[in-house]
Design a protein around this motif. Structure first.
Motif, PDB file in Angstrom:
ATOM      1  N   UNK A   1     -38.619   8.291  -1.820  1.00  0.00           N
ATOM      2  CA  UNK A   1     -37.433   7.442  -1.754  1.00  0.00           C
ATOM      3  C   UNK A   1     -37.686   6.091  -1.074  1.00  0.00           C
ATOM      4  N   UNK A   2     -38.387   6.012   0.060  1.00  0.00           N
ATOM      5  CA  UNK A   2     -38.663   4.674   0.615  1.00  0.00           C
ATOM      6  C   UNK A   2     -39.467   3.801  -0.335  1.00  0.00           C
ATOM      7  N   UNK A   3     -40.446   4.408  -1.015  1.00  0.00           N
ATOM      8  CA  UNK A   3     -41.254   3.632  -1.960  1.00  0.00           C
ATOM      9  C   UNK A   3     -40.406   3.145  -3.122  1.00  0.00           C
ATOM     10  N   UNK A   4     -39.583   4.018  -3.674  1.00  0.00           N
ATOM     11  CA  UNK A   4     -38.727   3.641  -4.802  1.00  0.00           C
ATOM     12  C   UNK A   4     -37.809   2.488  -4.436  1.00  0.00           C
ATOM     13  N   UNK A   5     -37.090   2.610  -3.334  1.00  0.00           N
ATOM     14  CA  UNK A   5     -36.087   1.595  -2.974  1.00  0.00           C
ATOM     15  C   UNK A   5     -36.752   0.264  -2.633  1.00  0.00           C
ATOM     16  N   UNK A   6     -37.778   0.284  -1.800  1.00  0.00           N
ATOM     17  CA  UNK A   6     -38.397  -0.969  -1.356  1.00  0.00           C
ATOM     18  C   UNK A   6     -39.128  -1.687  -2.472  1.00  0.00           C
ATOM     19  N   UNK A   7     -39.887  -0.946  -3.289  1.00  0.00           N
ATOM     20  CA  UNK A   7     -40.631  -1.588  -4.375  1.00  0.00           C
ATOM     21  C   UNK A   7     -39.685  -2.101  -5.453  1.00  0.00           C
ATOM     22  N   UNK A   8     -38.656  -1.324  -5.778  1.00  0.00           N
ATOM     23  CA  UNK A   8     -37.684  -1.788  -6.774  1.00  0.00           C
ATOM     24  C   UNK A   8     -37.016  -3.082  -6.313  1.00  0.00           C
ATOM     25  N   UNK A   9     -36.666  -3.151  -5.033  1.00  0.00           N
ATOM     26  CA  UNK A   9     -36.069  -4.367  -4.492  1.00  0.00           C
ATOM     27  C   UNK A   9     -37.055  -5.526  -4.505  1.00  0.00           C
ATOM     28  N   UNK A  10     -38.323  -5.250  -4.166  1.00  0.00           N
ATOM     29  CA  UNK A  10     -39.331  -6.309  -4.147  1.00  0.00           C
ATOM     30  C   UNK A  10     -39.588  -6.856  -5.544  1.00  0.00           C
ATOM     31  N   UNK A  11     -39.609  -5.982  -6.537  1.00  0.00           N
ATOM     32  CA  UNK A  11     -39.830  -6.440  -7.912  1.00  0.00           C
ATOM     33  C   UNK A  11     -38.684  -7.328  -8.393  1.00  0.00           C
ATOM     34  N   UNK A  12     -37.465  -7.029  -7.933  1.00  0.00           N
ATOM     35  CA  UNK A  12     -36.326  -7.876  -8.310  1.00  0.00           C
ATOM     36  C   UNK A  12     -36.303  -9.184  -7.529  1.00  0.00           C
ATOM     37  N   UNK A  13     -36.988  -9.223  -6.395  1.00  0.00           N
ATOM     38  CA  UNK A  13     -36.925 -10.392  -5.519  1.00  0.00           C
ATOM     39  C   UNK A  13     -38.000 -11.428  -5.808  1.00  0.00           C
ATOM     40  N   UNK A  14     -38.820 -11.195  -6.824  1.00  0.00           N
ATOM     41  CA  UNK A  14     -39.843 -12.174  -7.180  1.00  0.00           C
ATOM     42  C   UNK A  14     -39.162 -13.477  -7.581  1.00  0.00           C
ATOM     43  N   UNK A  15     -39.613 -14.637  -7.083  1.00  0.00           N
ATOM     44  CA  UNK A  15     -38.983 -15.911  -7.454  1.00  0.00           C
ATOM     45  C   UNK A  15     -38.912 -16.092  -8.968  1.00  0.00           C
ATOM     46  N   UNK A  16     -37.736 -16.424  -9.446  1.00  0.00           N
ATOM     47  CA  UNK A  16     -37.553 -16.603 -10.887  1.00  0.00           C
ATOM     48  C   UNK A  16     -38.449 -17.700 -11.429  1.00  0.00           C
ATOM     49  N   UNK A  17     -38.732 -18.706 -10.606  1.00  0.00           N
ATOM     50  CA  UNK A  17     -39.578 -19.812 -11.064  1.00  0.00           C
ATOM     51  C   UNK A  17     -40.989 -19.330 -11.392  1.00  0.00           C
ATOM     52  N   UNK A  18     -41.490 -18.342 -10.632  1.00  0.00           N
ATOM     53  CA  UNK A  18     -42.829 -17.815 -10.900  1.00  0.00           C
ATOM     54  C   UNK A  18     -42.857 -17.066 -12.226  1.00  0.00           C
ATOM     55  N   UNK A  19     -41.821 -16.256 -12.463  1.00  0.00           N
ATOM     56  CA  UNK A  19     -41.744 -15.519 -13.724  1.00  0.00           C
ATOM     57  C   UNK A  19     -41.574 -16.492 -14.899  1.00  0.00           C
ATOM     58  N   UNK A  20     -40.715 -17.492 -14.735  1.00  0.00           N
ATOM     59  CA  UNK A  20     -40.502 -18.474 -15.801  1.00  0.00           C
ATOM     60  C   UNK A  20     -41.788 -19.231 -16.112  1.00  0.00           C
ATOM     61  N   UNK A  21     -42.556 -19.518 -15.086  1.00  0.00           N
ATOM     62  CA  UNK A  21     -43.808 -20.250 -15.290  1.00  0.00           C
ATOM     63  C   UNK A  21     -44.800 -19.420 -16.089  1.00  0.00           C
ATOM     64  N   UNK A  22     -44.889 -18.140 -15.778  1.00  0.00           N
ATOM     65  CA  UNK A  22     -45.768 -17.264 -16.549  1.00  0.00           C
ATOM     66  C   UNK A  22     -45.295 -17.168 -17.998  1.00  0.00           C
TER      67      UNK A  22
END
Length: 282
Positions: free
Chosen positions: A159-180
């Motif tokens: 559960x700690x891994x699921x919650x923290x990693x899921x939140x971190x994946x959503x928190x990636x700067x949109x500009x970085x994803x858009x650039x890729x």
């Protein structure tokens, strides 16, 4: 015209700078482990001194150390060693399986947000049930062997891994994803090159939190169900009023959890130095 490059992953060459940085961080981790052990012993000694316990059932850190090192306790040390190795195996497998499962489910949530919206409330509801209440049911389903213990110790890691990693994946700067995306990168490549490196700190933070919990989960399963490991040894020592063995088992579990935490912190320092996303990349 300014040239913009995709977000980079820090992969420092095996030069002296990296080795020096890693060595200094590992040294700091080792120092933290020593400070943690000394602090626990100091608090332990203070509480024993202040508590209204008779000499029959109380043991100080020095008494436990003497029990572990005295020449007359060879058989007891063998029993403790075998039980410790069993608990290390149980907790290690639970930590590994729970972390992998949490990471995989977090990646599925990131890929299919609808799946997360339907599953996360159920997962959190299950997490609210005390582990001690779930243990008999888990043992009934998965038996009293290694599989049942792995499930119990893996749950507290999952559960700690699921919650923290899921939140971190959503928190990636949109500009970085858009650039890729602008560079024509696929979703899989964006995940590997941007999202996963950004989520590494959250992943290791989850593992550091979950590692002591995995030890507790393994101990609980041994205490209630399996008849093996330090958990069962403590139960036997309590029934036999063998307080030397019981206090020593408690000390091993406590210091083992501290050591495991620090080992993961050391691995974290090396991995993040080499592979974490560089926030200063331009």
């Amino acid at each position: 015209m300014t040239t913009v490059t995709p977000p980079a992953i820090v992969q420092t060459a095996g030069g002296g700078g990296f080795r020096g940085s890693a060595a200094s961080r590992l040294l700091q981790v080792g120092l933290n482990a020593v400070i943690g052990v000394v602090s626990i012993c100091a608090v332990w000694q203070f509480l024993i001194t202040k508590a209204d316990l008779t000499a029959f059932n109380r043991r100080t850190p020095m008494q436990v150390w003497h029990y572990l090192t005295a020449s007359g306790h060879t058989a007891e040390r063998t029993i403790l060693w075998d039980a410790t190795m069993t608990t290390v195996r149980d907790a290690g497998l639970g930590l590994l399986v729970g972390t992998i499962a949490g990471l995989v489910v977090a990646l599925l949530f990131n890929r299919y947000p609808v799946f997360e919206q339907g599953s996360m409330p159920v997962a959190m509801a299950l997490r609210s049930v005390p582990l001690v209440a779930m243990t008999p049911l888990i043992i009934l389903i998965f038996d009293r062997g290694l599989l049942g213990v792995t499930v119990i110790s893996g749950i507290v890691t999952f559960f700690p891994t699921l919650v923290n990693v899921a939140l971190a994946l959503r928190s990636v700067p949109a500009s970085s994803v858009d650039l890729m995306t602008a560079y024509g990168a696929s979703k899989g490549r964006t995940l590997v090159r941007v999202q996963l490196p950004y989520s590494l700190p959250a992943l290791f933070a989850s593992i550091r939190v979950a590692a002591p919990l995995a030890v507790i989960g393994a101990y609980l399963a041994e205490y209630l169900a399996t008849g093996k490991g330090l958990g069962y040894l403590m139960l036997q020592a309590n029934f036999a009023s063998d307080y030397d063995q019981m206090w020593t088992a408690v000390a091993i579990i406590t210091f083992g959890a501290v050591l495991l935490y620090q080992v993961i912190a050391a691995i974290e320092q090396v991995v993040l130095t080499r592979f974490a996303a560089d926030p200063n990349a331009r």
